[in-house]
Design a protein around this motif. Structure first.
Motif, PDB file in Angstrom:
ATOM      1  N   GLY A  58      -0.887  10.992  -3.593  1.00  0.00           N
ATOM      2  CA  GLY A  58      -0.531   9.856  -2.752  1.00  0.00           C
ATOM      3  C   GLY A  58      -0.845   8.544  -3.426  1.00  0.00           C
ATOM      4  O   GLY A  58      -1.281   8.501  -4.578  1.00  0.00           O
ATOM      5  N   ASP A  89      -0.131   6.602   1.582  1.00  0.00           N
ATOM      6  CA  ASP A  89       1.147   7.299   1.710  1.00  0.00           C
ATOM      7  C   ASP A  89       1.075   8.549   0.836  1.00  0.00           C
ATOM      8  O   ASP A  89       0.869   8.447  -0.368  1.00  0.00           O
ATOM      9  CB  ASP A  89       2.282   6.387   1.250  1.00  0.00           C
ATOM     10  N   THR A  96       0.733  12.146   6.043  1.00  0.00           N
ATOM     11  CA  THR A  96       0.183  10.794   5.947  1.00  0.00           C
ATOM     12  C   THR A  96      -0.584  10.445   7.221  1.00  0.00           C
ATOM     13  O   THR A  96      -1.680   9.893   7.163  1.00  0.00           O
ATOM     14  CB  THR A  96       1.294   9.765   5.684  1.00  0.00           C
TER      15      THR A  96
END
Length: 193
Positions: A58, A89, A96
């Motif tokens: 992420g 994210d 998420t």
């Protein structure tokens, strides 16, 4: 030189910070050089493993910060940044949301991640170590990033790596199923203006 940062992506804050201190080891004689970053060629991310799941990768997208660059004396360079934890994210809306929740990052209780460098040390002709105070998940600990540099004419490629142990910050959610270690990697290309 001071560079004030703002916008979408913690990536810029970290990247500029790492690039700023790295340039002090390899830049031309002009100590007041300004670095122009190509956002299309910048990536800052993290990865974490869990038993029975593929590695989760992420990034954070929202930040602001300040960079002070001293190309003549890299040890006097400094990096500061503030990251909006809710901008994490991991590529899937459901995952998420889970990472943001009280079960993981708990972004409502811990909305900000901060880093302020305390030391910049040249480790070779093409690398530096940036050590600083990382404020994360309600605790502050020392963290060091190693920055490697690849230089072509007027263009610099950077790879910065660091390792965060969640338990050092009191962030033990999911252990031992979810790894304690989180790898942070910054890759970018920049050029002198």
């Amino acid at each position: 030189m001071m560079v004030y940062l703002g916008g979408d992506g913690m990536r810029g804050a970290l990247v500029l910070g790492f690039m700023a201190v790295t340039l002090g080891t390899i830049a031309p004689a002009d100590a007041r050089s300004t670095l122009r970053i190509d956002p299309a060629k910048t990536q800052i991310g993290f990865s974490i493993d869990a038993v029975g799941w593929p590695t989760t990768v992420g990034q954070f997208r929202d930040f602001d910060g300040k960079i002070v660059i001293d190309l003549d004396s890299p040890g006097k360079s400094s990096v500061e940044f503030k990251v909006d934890a809710s901008s994490v994210d991991v590529g899937s809306p459901d995952m998420t949301a889970f990472v943001k929740s009280y079960a993981m990052l708990d972004v409502e209780k811990h909305p900000v991640i901060r880093f302020r460098s305390t030391q910049v040390e040249k480790t070779s002709d093409r690398s530096v170590a940036v050590t600083g105070d990382m404020e994360f998940y309600g605790a502050t600990r020392k963290l060091t990033f190693v920055v490697d540099v690849d230089r072509a004419t007027g263009v610099f490629g950077f790879v910065a790596k660091g390792l965060i142990h969640r338990s050092e910050f009191g962030f033990n959610s999911g252990q031992p199923i979810i790894s304690d270690a989180v790898e942070v990697t910054v890759k970018t290309v920049g050029s002198l203006e």
